[in-house]
Each structure stands twice: as structure tokens, then as C-alpha cells.
Design a protein around this motif. Structure first.
Motif, PDB file in Angstrom:
ATOM      1  N   ARG A  81       7.548  -0.760  14.234  1.00  0.00           N
ATOM      2  CA  ARG A  81       8.778  -1.193  13.582  1.00  0.00           C
ATOM      3  C   ARG A  81       8.869  -0.622  12.164  1.00  0.00           C
ATOM      4  NH1 ARG A  81      10.039  -4.775   9.896  1.00  0.00           N
ATOM      5  NH2 ARG A  81       7.923  -5.633   9.854  1.00  0.00           N
ATOM      6  N   ILE A  82       7.758  -0.678  11.412  1.00  0.00           N
ATOM      7  CA  ILE A  82       7.754  -0.135  10.048  1.00  0.00           C
ATOM      8  C   ILE A  82       7.975   1.373  10.081  1.00  0.00           C
ATOM      9  CG2 ILE A  82       6.326   0.257   8.005  1.00  0.00           C
ATOM     10  CD1 ILE A  82       5.027  -2.438   8.514  1.00  0.00           C
ATOM     11  N   ARG A  83       7.332   2.040  11.049  1.00  0.00           N
ATOM     12  CA  ARG A  83       7.523   3.487  11.158  1.00  0.00           C
ATOM     13  C   ARG A  83       8.984   3.811  11.444  1.00  0.00           C
ATOM     14  NH1 ARG A  83       4.231   8.305  13.748  1.00  0.00           N
ATOM     15  NH2 ARG A  83       5.940   9.777  14.030  1.00  0.00           N
ATOM     16  N   ASP A  84       9.594   3.057  12.341  1.00  0.00           N
ATOM     17  CA  ASP A  84      10.998   3.295  12.680  1.00  0.00           C
ATOM     18  C   ASP A  84      11.891   3.084  11.465  1.00  0.00           C
ATOM     19  OD1 ASP A  84      13.097   3.768  14.720  1.00  0.00           O
ATOM     20  OD2 ASP A  84      13.671   1.710  14.231  1.00  0.00           O
ATOM     21  N   GLU A  85      11.615   2.035  10.682  1.00  0.00           N
ATOM     22  CA  GLU A  85      12.400   1.770   9.468  1.00  0.00           C
ATOM     23  C   GLU A  85      12.226   2.900   8.462  1.00  0.00           C
ATOM     24  OE1 GLU A  85      11.095  -1.996   8.075  1.00  0.00           O
ATOM     25  OE2 GLU A  85      12.205  -3.147   9.581  1.00  0.00           O
ATOM     26  N   LEU A  86      11.003   3.395   8.337  1.00  0.00           N
ATOM     27  CA  LEU A  86      10.742   4.486   7.409  1.00  0.00           C
ATOM     28  C   LEU A  86      11.509   5.742   7.812  1.00  0.00           C
ATOM     29  CD1 LEU A  86       9.232   5.871   5.087  1.00  0.00           C
ATOM     30  CD2 LEU A  86       7.333   6.274   6.682  1.00  0.00           C
ATOM     31  N   GLU A  87      11.462   6.085   9.087  1.00  0.00           N
ATOM     32  CA  GLU A  87      12.173   7.277   9.556  1.00  0.00           C
ATOM     33  C   GLU A  87      13.672   7.149   9.322  1.00  0.00           C
ATOM     34  OE1 GLU A  87      11.195   8.341  13.534  1.00  0.00           O
ATOM     35  OE2 GLU A  87       9.059   8.677  13.108  1.00  0.00           O
ATOM     36  N   SER A 117       1.227   0.438  -1.001  1.00  0.00           N
ATOM     37  CA  SER A 117       1.320   0.016   0.389  1.00  0.00           C
ATOM     38  C   SER A 117       2.456   0.774   1.059  1.00  0.00           C
ATOM     39  CB  SER A 117       1.586  -1.485   0.469  1.00  0.00           C
ATOM     40  OG  SER A 117       2.904  -1.780   0.012  1.00  0.00           O
ATOM     41  N   ALA A 118       2.516   0.697   2.390  1.00  0.00           N
ATOM     42  CA  ALA A 118       3.590   1.363   3.124  1.00  0.00           C
ATOM     43  C   ALA A 118       4.952   0.835   2.669  1.00  0.00           C
ATOM     44  CB  ALA A 118       3.408   1.157   4.627  1.00  0.00           C
ATOM     45  N   ALA A 119       5.043  -0.473   2.471  1.00  0.00           N
ATOM     46  CA  ALA A 119       6.311  -1.078   2.066  1.00  0.00           C
ATOM     47  C   ALA A 119       6.698  -0.666   0.645  1.00  0.00           C
ATOM     48  CB  ALA A 119       6.216  -2.601   2.162  1.00  0.00           C
ATOM     49  N   GLN A 120       5.723  -0.626  -0.262  1.00  0.00           N
ATOM     50  CA  GLN A 120       6.002  -0.204  -1.643  1.00  0.00           C
ATOM     51  C   GLN A 120       6.472   1.243  -1.683  1.00  0.00           C
ATOM     52  OE1 GLN A 120       2.102  -1.115  -3.170  1.00  0.00           O
ATOM     53  NE2 GLN A 120       2.838  -2.874  -4.349  1.00  0.00           N
ATOM     54  N   ALA A 121       5.800   2.112  -0.930  1.00  0.00           N
ATOM     55  CA  ALA A 121       6.170   3.526  -0.903  1.00  0.00           C
ATOM     56  C   ALA A 121       7.570   3.716  -0.350  1.00  0.00           C
ATOM     57  CB  ALA A 121       5.168   4.319  -0.070  1.00  0.00           C
ATOM     58  N   GLN A 122       7.908   2.956   0.684  1.00  0.00           N
ATOM     59  CA  GLN A 122       9.238   3.067   1.268  1.00  0.00           C
ATOM     60  C   GLN A 122      10.304   2.567   0.293  1.00  0.00           C
ATOM     61  OE1 GLN A 122       9.675   1.280   5.133  1.00  0.00           O
ATOM     62  NE2 GLN A 122      11.907   1.463   5.130  1.00  0.00           N
ATOM     63  N   ALA A 123      10.007   1.472  -0.406  1.00  0.00           N
ATOM     64  CA  ALA A 123      10.961   0.916  -1.366  1.00  0.00           C
ATOM     65  C   ALA A 123      11.209   1.864  -2.540  1.00  0.00           C
ATOM     66  CB  ALA A 123      10.449  -0.425  -1.885  1.00  0.00           C
ATOM     67  N   SER A 124      10.223   2.719  -2.837  1.00  0.00           N
ATOM     68  CA  SER A 124      10.331   3.648  -3.967  1.00  0.00           C
ATOM     69  C   SER A 124      11.092   4.920  -3.611  1.00  0.00           C
ATOM     70  CB  SER A 124       8.922   4.056  -4.449  1.00  0.00           C
ATOM     71  OG  SER A 124       8.137   2.946  -4.759  1.00  0.00           O
ATOM     72  N   LEU A 125      11.248   5.181  -2.318  1.00  0.00           N
ATOM     73  CA  LEU A 125      11.668   6.505  -1.863  1.00  0.00           C
ATOM     74  C   LEU A 125      13.026   6.940  -2.404  1.00  0.00           C
ATOM     75  CD1 LEU A 125      10.552   8.782  -0.151  1.00  0.00           C
ATOM     76  CD2 LEU A 125      11.669   7.766   1.851  1.00  0.00           C
ATOM     77  N   ARG A 126      13.995   6.037  -2.401  1.00  0.00           N
ATOM     78  CA  ARG A 126      15.342   6.405  -2.847  1.00  0.00           C
ATOM     79  C   ARG A 126      15.336   6.813  -4.319  1.00  0.00           C
ATOM     80  NH1 ARG A 126      19.952   5.496  -0.334  1.00  0.00           N
ATOM     81  NH2 ARG A 126      18.946   3.986   1.047  1.00  0.00           N
ATOM     82  N   HIS A 127      14.652   6.038  -5.147  1.00  0.00           N
ATOM     83  CA  HIS A 127      14.596   6.355  -6.578  1.00  0.00           C
ATOM     84  C   HIS A 127      13.763   7.620  -6.818  1.00  0.00           C
ATOM     85  CE1 HIS A 127      16.506   2.542  -7.192  1.00  0.00           C
ATOM     86  NE2 HIS A 127      15.471   1.872  -6.719  1.00  0.00           N
ATOM     87  N   LEU A 128      12.715   7.793  -6.038  1.00  0.00           N
ATOM     88  CA  LEU A 128      11.878   8.989  -6.144  1.00  0.00           C
ATOM     89  C   LEU A 128      12.686  10.242  -5.833  1.00  0.00           C
ATOM     90  CD1 LEU A 128       9.217  10.605  -6.271  1.00  0.00           C
ATOM     91  CD2 LEU A 128       8.773   9.895  -3.908  1.00  0.00           C
ATOM     92  N   GLU A 129      13.485  10.187  -4.781  1.00  0.00           N
ATOM     93  CA  GLU A 129      14.301  11.347  -4.405  1.00  0.00           C
ATOM     94  C   GLU A 129      15.268  11.712  -5.530  1.00  0.00           C
ATOM     95  OE1 GLU A 129      17.924  13.289  -3.262  1.00  0.00           O
ATOM     96  OE2 GLU A 129      17.812  11.129  -3.604  1.00  0.00           O
ATOM     97  N   SER A 130      15.942  10.716  -6.089  1.00  0.00           N
ATOM     98  CA  SER A 130      16.887  10.984  -7.177  1.00  0.00           C
ATOM     99  C   SER A 130      16.175  11.536  -8.401  1.00  0.00           C
ATOM    100  CB  SER A 130      17.644   9.696  -7.547  1.00  0.00           C
ATOM    101  OG  SER A 130      18.469   9.274  -6.495  1.00  0.00           O
TER     102      SER A 130
END
Length: 372
Positions: A81-87, A117-130
Motif C-alpha cells: 500500500r505504501i509503495r502504491d501511494e509512493l508511485e 522513514s518512508a513516510a517522511q521521505a514521501q512527505a518531503s518529495l513535493r517540496h524537494l522537487e520544487s
């Protein structure tokens, strides 16, 4: 006919997207040879032009899948489920970004390896990309910088929402500081990474206050690693000499600490030194600082800040109250260029190819099995 169709498809894609087309042309040639060994034709299996897309899809999915798998392996214990959300998050962000899905998946690995953590990294992704887009940074470099700054300032939070808010705060402050001073996003971030962020945490200097001082350095041509080191020297030695040479500071009517023992704001300390040395020549200022037991290296680092207390205070106020959303604003301006729009379009094509490649993988498995 088969060769003509494949050749035309490759020629068209080579003209528009030559790097991707060259890789795809190689893949299609290998696939065509394998299929002919089985007595099939590309046209009968896929259709001529579609065959090129099919091979490119498999390659696109392979690159993306490798990045995701590497990151998931580093994280450990990640559910489907986490992998699917990440993708889904990666596809959503890359569909409007100049950064590809495969590059984002790889940056996720860098964040996981840094200790998030996986959740922290995913939460950071949008700001990281910008942050990477606005700063013209490779997204892996951007991830390294942000992770270092977060850990140095102790702004890593187990609560995912607070963690994401901290990432946004850091990226917004750095983005505004770069626009309002003579420094790039990369130079401001490098200043923080190189010693100053750690010193700011140790001496209870906020991100905004410390970055304001880095802006003052940048306006005078001191940037990146040099600025970071000089600010760390100032913060460390201000407190050290105030303790070891307390009598000299008292005689001068100066103190780094208030009545409760808390360190005063940096702009206030600089302002006190300015008032005490008002009307002094350069020689007298240096002599005064040496009498307060500042080492020569500290004098060199402190002098550019003297006379700039008001600028530090104003920059501090601006970063604390006006920086929200600045990182995304800078990134969005970058995305509007024609070159960026072409890359965004191509990312959409690649994302579609990844999904198609996901479906093609079982077919290629069967083909490879029959070729053995």
C-alpha cells in the motif's frame, strides 16, 4: 515493410527526442531480432510504430522500477500500500515537473539512506522537487542538502505533517534568501550545510535569523562554504569570549546574554558592538575586538557584520513573515519556460510508457523463456 516502418518511427522520434529515441532504437532492434528468431514479425505482435513505444516502455518501466526497488529495500518493511501511494505521488508530481519519475524514485533512495522513514521521505518529495527545480539542482544533490540541513537544525519530525511543514519552511527560507541577496539557492544551502546550521542549533539561533546573517555575507561577496564557516566562527566565539573575558565585556558595557542567561538575538549583539564602536576607525575597531579577546579569525569573520545589524534584523523579519510559498513560486516560474514545457510533456509520455511497460513485462518474460 517491417524495416521501413521501424525506421520511420525511429527517425521521427530521433528528430524530436533524440536521446530517448536512440536508446529506444537500440532496444527495438534487439527485440525485433529476438522475435524473428521465433518466426514472428513486429507488425503481427505490436504494429510497426507501436513496437518502438513498446520497447521504450519496457526500458522506462525498468529504470523506474529499479529506483523504487532500491529505495524500498533501503527503507525496509514497506507495504504494498505504501509503495502504491509512493508511485502515485511520484507520477503526480513528475507529470508537472521537469524531473522524471525515475529521478524522483532515485532521490527517494537518497532520503531513505540519510535516515528518513518512508513516510517522511514521501512527505518531503513535493517540496524537494520544487527546491531542485527552482535552484537548478540535480534532485539527488537537493535531497542531500535538505537532509543535511534538517538533521543539523533538528527539524526532522516523526509526525509526517510537521516534518513536511519543516521541509517547506527550510526551502521557502532558502528560496527567498537567494532572491533577496546576491546568492543562488545552491550557495545559501551550501552555507547552511557547511557548519553554520549545526552552530545555529547549538546556540539556539533560528533558521531565519542565521540565514539573515548569511544574506549579509552574500551581499558582500562571501558565499557558500566560506560564509557558512564564518558564521559558525562568529556564533561560537561570541559566546566563548563573553565567558572567558567577562571582565573586559562588563567594562565595555557589553553582554552576549540577557538577565536570564539567554543569548540575545544576533542583530541585537551586533548592534551593541556597533554602538560601542561608533566613530571608531578601522584600526580602533580591530583593537576593541581584540581587547574583548576575539581571536584574529573571529575578527575577520565578524567585521563584515558590523554596521549591518539593521539589515540582519530586517532580513530576519522578512524571512520569518513573508517567505511562505516562495520555494514553489520560484519553481513555477522555471517550469513556464518553453524548454521546461517540452520536458514536462516528455515526462507525461514517459509516465504513460512506464504504465505500458508494466503490462509488457509479463510478455517479455514469456518471450525470454522461449528464447532460452
Amino acid at each position: 515493410r517491417l524495416g521501413l516502418e521501424a525506421g520511420r518511427a525511429a527517425a521521427v522520434l530521433t528528430t524530436v527526442f533524440s536521446p530517448a529515441a536512440n536508446r529506444a532504437s537500440t532496444s527495438i532492434g534487439i527485440l525485433q531480432a529476438n522475435l524473428l528468431r521465433l518466426g514472428w514479425t513486429m507488425t503481427s505482435v505490436f504494429g510497426g510504430p507501436f513496437a518502438l513505444f513498446g520497447a521504450a516502455s519496457a526500458k522506462a518501466f525498468s529504470d523506474f522500477d529499479k529506483g523504487i526497488n532500491d529505495a524500498i529495500a533501503a527503507a525496509g518493511g514497506v507495504t504494498f500500500r505504501i509503495r502504491d501511494e509512493l508511485e502515485k505521488s511520484i507520477f503526480e508530481i513528475s507529470s508537472r515537473s521537469i524531473t522524471s519519475s525515475a529521478q524522483m524514485a532515485e532521490s527517494y533512495y537518497y532520503s531513505i539512506s540519510a535516515g528518513l522513514s518512508a513516510a517522511q521521505a514521501q512527505a518531503s518529495l513535493r517540496h524537494l522537487e520544487s527546491f531542485s527545480v527552482g535552484g537548478r539542482l540535480n534532485i539527488n544533490t537537493a535531497a542531500d542538502m535538505l537532509n543535511d540541513i534538517q538533521f543539523s537544525l533538528n527539524l526532522v519530525d516523526e509526525n509526517v505533517d510537521r516534518h513536511a511543514a519543516n521541509v517547506q519552511r527550510i526551502t521557502d527560507v532558502i528560496a527567498m534568501a537567494s532572491v533577496r541577496s546576491n546568492a543562488t539557492i545552491e550557495q545559501i544551502a551550501t552555507s547552511l550545510v557547511n557548519k553554520s546550521a549545526t552552530a545555529m542549533r547549538l546556540f539556539n539561533i533560528t533558521l531565519e535569523e542565521g540565514t539573515a546573517a548569511l544574506m549579509v555575507y552574500a551581499q558582500q561577496g562571501t558565499k557558500a562554504e566560506v560564509a557558512g564557516e564564518r558564521l559558525s566562527i562568529v556564533l561560537r566565539d561570541l559566546q566563548a569570549v563573553n565567558i572567558t573575558a567577562r571582565d573586559a565585556w562588563r567594562a565595555a558595557g557589553l553582554s552576549v546574554y540577557d538577565a536570564t542567561g539567554k543569548m540575545r538575538p544576533l542583530a541585537e549583539i551586533i548592534g551593541m558592538l556597533e554602538d560601542r564602536m561608533r566613530g571608531f576607525s578601522d584600526e580602533q575597531k580591530r583593537a576593541m575586538l581584540l581587547s574583548l579577546q576575539f581571536p584574529s579569525r573571529s575578527v575577520h569573520a565578524l567585521l563584515p557584520l558590523l554596521g549591518k545589524s539593521r539589515e540582519i534584523e530586517e532580513y530576519h523579519r522578512m524571512l520569518a513573515t513573508e517567505s511562505a510559498g516562495f520555494n514553489e513560486q520560484i519553481a513555477e516560474m522555471t517550469r513556464r519556460s518553453f524548454a521546461s514545457q517540452v520536458r514536462i510533456f516528455w515526462n507525461g509520455v514517459v509516465n504513460a510508457a512506464i504504465e505500458a511497460g508494466r503490462a509488457l513485462v509479463p510478455i517479455l518474460v514469456v518471450i525470454n523463456a522461449q528464447l532460452k
